[in-house]
Design a protein around this motif. Structure first.
Motif, PDB file in Angstrom:
ATOM      1  N   PRO A 477      -8.661 -15.018  20.891  1.00  0.00           N
ATOM      2  CA  PRO A 477      -9.511 -13.933  20.346  1.00  0.00           C
ATOM      3  C   PRO A 477     -10.016 -12.661  21.223  1.00  0.00           C
ATOM      4  O   PRO A 477     -10.031 -12.843  22.288  1.00  0.00           O
ATOM      5  N   ALA A 478     -10.239 -11.859  20.686  1.00  0.00           N
ATOM      6  CA  ALA A 478     -10.703 -10.510  21.415  1.00  0.00           C
ATOM      7  C   ALA A 478     -12.063 -10.912  21.910  1.00  0.00           C
ATOM      8  O   ALA A 478     -13.102 -11.582  21.472  1.00  0.00           O
ATOM      9  N   PHE A 479     -12.596 -10.313  23.047  1.00  0.00           N
ATOM     10  CA  PHE A 479     -13.561 -10.685  23.684  1.00  0.00           C
ATOM     11  C   PHE A 479     -14.825  -9.613  23.246  1.00  0.00           C
ATOM     12  O   PHE A 479     -14.799  -8.545  23.679  1.00  0.00           O
ATOM     13  N   PHE A 480     -15.643 -10.025  22.424  1.00  0.00           N
ATOM     14  CA  PHE A 480     -16.600  -9.199  21.747  1.00  0.00           C
ATOM     15  C   PHE A 480     -15.872  -7.870  21.224  1.00  0.00           C
ATOM     16  O   PHE A 480     -16.225  -6.847  21.684  1.00  0.00           O
ATOM     17  N   PRO A 481     -15.145  -7.776  20.285  1.00  0.00           N
ATOM     18  CA  PRO A 481     -14.439  -6.772  19.597  1.00  0.00           C
ATOM     19  C   PRO A 481     -15.390  -5.470  19.613  1.00  0.00           C
ATOM     20  O   PRO A 481     -14.764  -4.187  19.535  1.00  0.00           O
ATOM     21  N   GLU A 482     -16.444  -5.893  19.092  1.00  0.00           N
ATOM     22  CA  GLU A 482     -17.386  -5.001  18.873  1.00  0.00           C
ATOM     23  C   GLU A 482     -17.547  -3.826  19.956  1.00  0.00           C
ATOM     24  O   GLU A 482     -18.055  -2.605  19.847  1.00  0.00           O
ATOM     25  N   GLN A 483     -17.328  -4.215  21.217  1.00  0.00           N
ATOM     26  CA  GLN A 483     -17.303  -3.293  22.433  1.00  0.00           C
ATOM     27  C   GLN A 483     -16.226  -2.512  22.724  1.00  0.00           C
ATOM     28  O   GLN A 483     -16.184  -1.885  23.806  1.00  0.00           O
ATOM     29  N   ARG A 484     -15.035  -2.674  21.947  1.00  0.00           N
ATOM     30  CA  ARG A 484     -13.885  -2.025  22.051  1.00  0.00           C
ATOM     31  C   ARG A 484     -14.242  -0.411  22.377  1.00  0.00           C
ATOM     32  O   ARG A 484     -15.482   0.229  21.508  1.00  0.00           O
ATOM     33  N   ILE A 485     -13.430   0.330  23.019  1.00  0.00           N
ATOM     34  CA  ILE A 485     -13.560   1.819  23.005  1.00  0.00           C
ATOM     35  C   ILE A 485     -12.059   2.392  22.709  1.00  0.00           C
ATOM     36  O   ILE A 485     -11.101   1.616  22.879  1.00  0.00           O
ATOM     37  N   ASP A 486     -12.056   3.636  22.080  1.00  0.00           N
ATOM     38  CA  ASP A 486     -10.823   4.134  21.934  1.00  0.00           C
ATOM     39  C   ASP A 486      -9.890   4.665  22.945  1.00  0.00           C
ATOM     40  O   ASP A 486     -10.412   4.752  24.376  1.00  0.00           O
ATOM     41  N   LEU A 487      -8.621   4.692  22.972  1.00  0.00           N
ATOM     42  CA  LEU A 487      -7.787   5.041  24.126  1.00  0.00           C
ATOM     43  C   LEU A 487      -8.394   6.462  24.695  1.00  0.00           C
ATOM     44  O   LEU A 487      -8.443   6.408  26.001  1.00  0.00           O
ATOM     45  N   GLY A 488      -8.660   7.355  23.922  1.00  0.00           N
ATOM     46  CA  GLY A 488      -8.915   8.652  24.495  1.00  0.00           C
ATOM     47  C   GLY A 488     -10.260   8.799  25.367  1.00  0.00           C
ATOM     48  O   GLY A 488     -10.378   9.041  26.393  1.00  0.00           O
ATOM     49  N   THR A 489     -11.281   7.702  24.817  1.00  0.00           N
ATOM     50  CA  THR A 489     -12.287   7.595  25.646  1.00  0.00           C
ATOM     51  C   THR A 489     -12.097   6.933  26.834  1.00  0.00           C
ATOM     52  O   THR A 489     -12.795   7.143  27.951  1.00  0.00           O
ATOM     53  N   ALA A 490     -11.326   5.853  26.683  1.00  0.00           N
ATOM     54  CA  ALA A 490     -11.076   5.131  28.054  1.00  0.00           C
ATOM     55  C   ALA A 490     -10.289   5.707  29.261  1.00  0.00           C
ATOM     56  O   ALA A 490     -10.428   5.654  30.256  1.00  0.00           O
TER      57      ALA A 490
END
Length: 553
Positions: A477-490
């Motif tokens: 499972p993703a690790f708290f997926p609500e905390q993802r950021i988009d590629l451009g931001t990363a």
């Protein structure tokens, strides 16, 4: 075409895009021209007009061009030295550790101490390897092997004897000696206890130190890193001060990266060291190396329960313990020290991992702001494993940057076995809140903490976007997926964001006319592929000031 007023052909033209500029005014282009180490023009086919008979032309052939990555928290010389010693950092297998240690000891019969390190806590029950295991393969010489995060060390009985550590030895105030039921040391030292043995290990020679730094620089360039902040410049535990090696590299014309040195704050001393730090800043700051930052380690790590928490850790049975971690600097004193450092124009680089340490660091920044206003000191907090929701908005309000170690925000054994069970469900969900920090308006920077983890920004960016390790088995499972950021931001965090933290944003961090030509060519455009393939991206070429410092095979 965006270009400078200077006339004449370019030294270098990269064309055939795409170019991801990390410039909000013009995010995409297909061609870039460079002259005299600076970006001369950014645009499309018209940039080719700047090609002359001596211009080097690089055909991107659909590969992505980015500004150089900048690592805002890394330990290059230590990493480079470990690579030349008994290196354990690329596996998590306890049996393989012992095989390598035995082989290294056999191949180096004249080495007084067996050292190196990089082992992972998850490889051993409770994260604590034993002296007995080392004694079976190296009984005749002391062994001292820091783990991958350098908050603990694995030692054999000979090393414990050399240090005079036995059942009667008290734990230092800032650390712990792991013991058996009878109180005897078992072979793992935590935090400040590491120094009890580490101080006895012979220092590498100046030439060995320089070789380690240059080895690390080559590795970082191979991953597209053109600038970094060295997170410990000074003497700490078993780490050798890298400052002399940086100066030697400068004198010999060997330092190709741009480096900010974070001067180590000795937590056993107080404000009296600030005058020394001011003098050291003047002594060390020249050319490609500047030392305008002070590093304060406010707490430890969650896996050994030394990260400072607002409420106690849980025990193995899920009960509340009597341990809330360690604040290495008393919070009231921390506020005073940071206020004075800020007044002297220092940036403060905090190691703040637990939610209490994060709050204490933010409180210290708040005190400095209250006393001196908003100076352009750009304080930043690294690691941010657990952040209380009440503190998220304070980053923007105080102008404190969030220095993210993105690679850690994933399910893996160290997280699932040594961390989550001891944090509990609510606090566990506060870990690595990249998305929440972004939504709260925090400035995001990024670093690797190498050799604690991989120096590859693309691996870290993969985790930030997916909240999954690149090696995660199918079905993880993703690790708290609500905390993802988009590629451009990363990518922006690892370029413009870190450039801001490093006070290099006026000249680096984006592909903009007039800025330094610190550039990276990738083997593909990760924006054009699925997010789960970001980690497969590789660096083909790296340029600093328009000069090629890495070419991939």
């Amino acid at each position: 075409m965006s270009h400078s007023p200077a006339q004449g052909p370019a030294d270098l033209v990269l064309t055939g895009g795409p170019v991801h500029t990390v410039d909000p005014a013009r995010s995409r282009a297909t061609s870039v021209a460079v002259r005299g180490g600076r970006i001369l023009a950014v645009g499309h086919d018209e940039v080719r007009e700047l090609t002359g008979p001596r211009t080097e032309v690089v055909d991107l052939a659909g590969k992505l061009l980015l500004p150089g990555f900048q690592d805002a928290h890394v330990h290059p010389m230590g990493a480079g030295l470990e690579l030349g010693q008994c290196h354990l950092g690329d596996t998590v297998d306890a049996g393989e550790y012992l095989r390598r240690i035995g082989a290294y000891a056999k191949e180096h019969p004249d080495v007084e101490w067996i050292t190196g390190g990089g082992w992972s806590l998850e490889a051993f029950p409770g994260g604590s390897p034993t002296a007995a295991a080392l004694d079976a393969i190296v009984p005749d010489r002391p062994v001292f092997l820091p783990n991958r995060d350098h908050h603990g060390a694995w030692v054999n009985s000979r090393a414990l004897e050399r240090a005079g550590i036995d059942a009667r030895t008290p734990d230092p105030v800032d650390g712990r000696i792991e013991r058996d039921a009878a109180g005897n040391p078992t072979g793992t030292l935590q935090e400040g206890a590491v120094h009890l043995v580490g101080k006895l290990v012979p220092h590498p020679t100046p030439e060995e130190q320089l070789a380690g730094l240059l080895r690390a620089q080559a590795v970082l360039h191979s991953h597209g890193v053109t600038a970094w902040q060295d997170a410990i410049v000074g003497t700490y535990a078993n780490l050798t001060d890298p400052a002399p090696s940086y100066l030697t590299a400068l004198d010999r014309g060997l330092l190709t990266a741009r480096v900010v040195g974070a001067l180590w704050w000795d937590r056993e001393r107080g404000a009296e060291q600030i005058a020394e730090l001011v003098a050291r800043r003047e002594e060390l700051s020249r050319d490609r190396f500047r030392a305008g930052t002070v590093k304060i380690m406010q707490d430890g790590i969650a896996e050994n329960h030394t990260a400072a928490m607002l409420s106690p850790y849980l025990t193995g049975c899920g009960c509340t313990s009597d341990n809330s971690g360690i604040s290495f600097v008393e919070p009231g004193e921390l506020r005073k020290y940071v206020t004075e450092l800020d007044a002297h124009g220092f940036q403060v680089h905090f190691h703040a991992l637990g939610d209490r340490a994060v709050r204490e660091a933010l409180d210290a920044v708040e005190s400095a702001r209250a006393a001196g206003g908003r100076r352009d000191t750009r304080h930043h907090l690294a690691h941010l494993q657990v952040v209380h929701p009440d503190d998220l908005s304070r980053f923007r309000a105080l102008g404190a940057s969030a220095n993210l170690q993105m690679l850690w925000a994933a399910h893996e054994p160290q997280m699932d076995e040594l961390t989550l069970p001891f944090l509990g469900a609510q606090r566990g969900a506060w870990q690595y809140p990249f998305g929440d920090l972004l939504r709260a308006g925090a400035t995001l920077a990024a670093g690797s903490d190498w050799p604690v983890s991989s120096p590859d920004p693309l691996q870290a960016i993969h985790v930030a976007v997916n909240r999954l390790s690149p090696e995660a088995p199918e079905g993880t499972p993703a690790f708290f997926p609500e905390q993802r950021i988009d590629l451009g931001t990363a990518i922006a965090a690892y370029t413009a964001g870190s450039a801001y933290v490093n006070h290099l944003d006026a000249t680096t961090g984006s592909i903009t006319v007039g800025k330094a030509a610190d550039l990276v060519v990738l083997d593909r455009d990760p924006f054009a592929g699925p997010p789960e393939e970001i980690a497969a991206t590789r660096v083909l070429e790296t340029f600093v000031d328009g000069r090629r410092v890495h070419t991939g095979t």
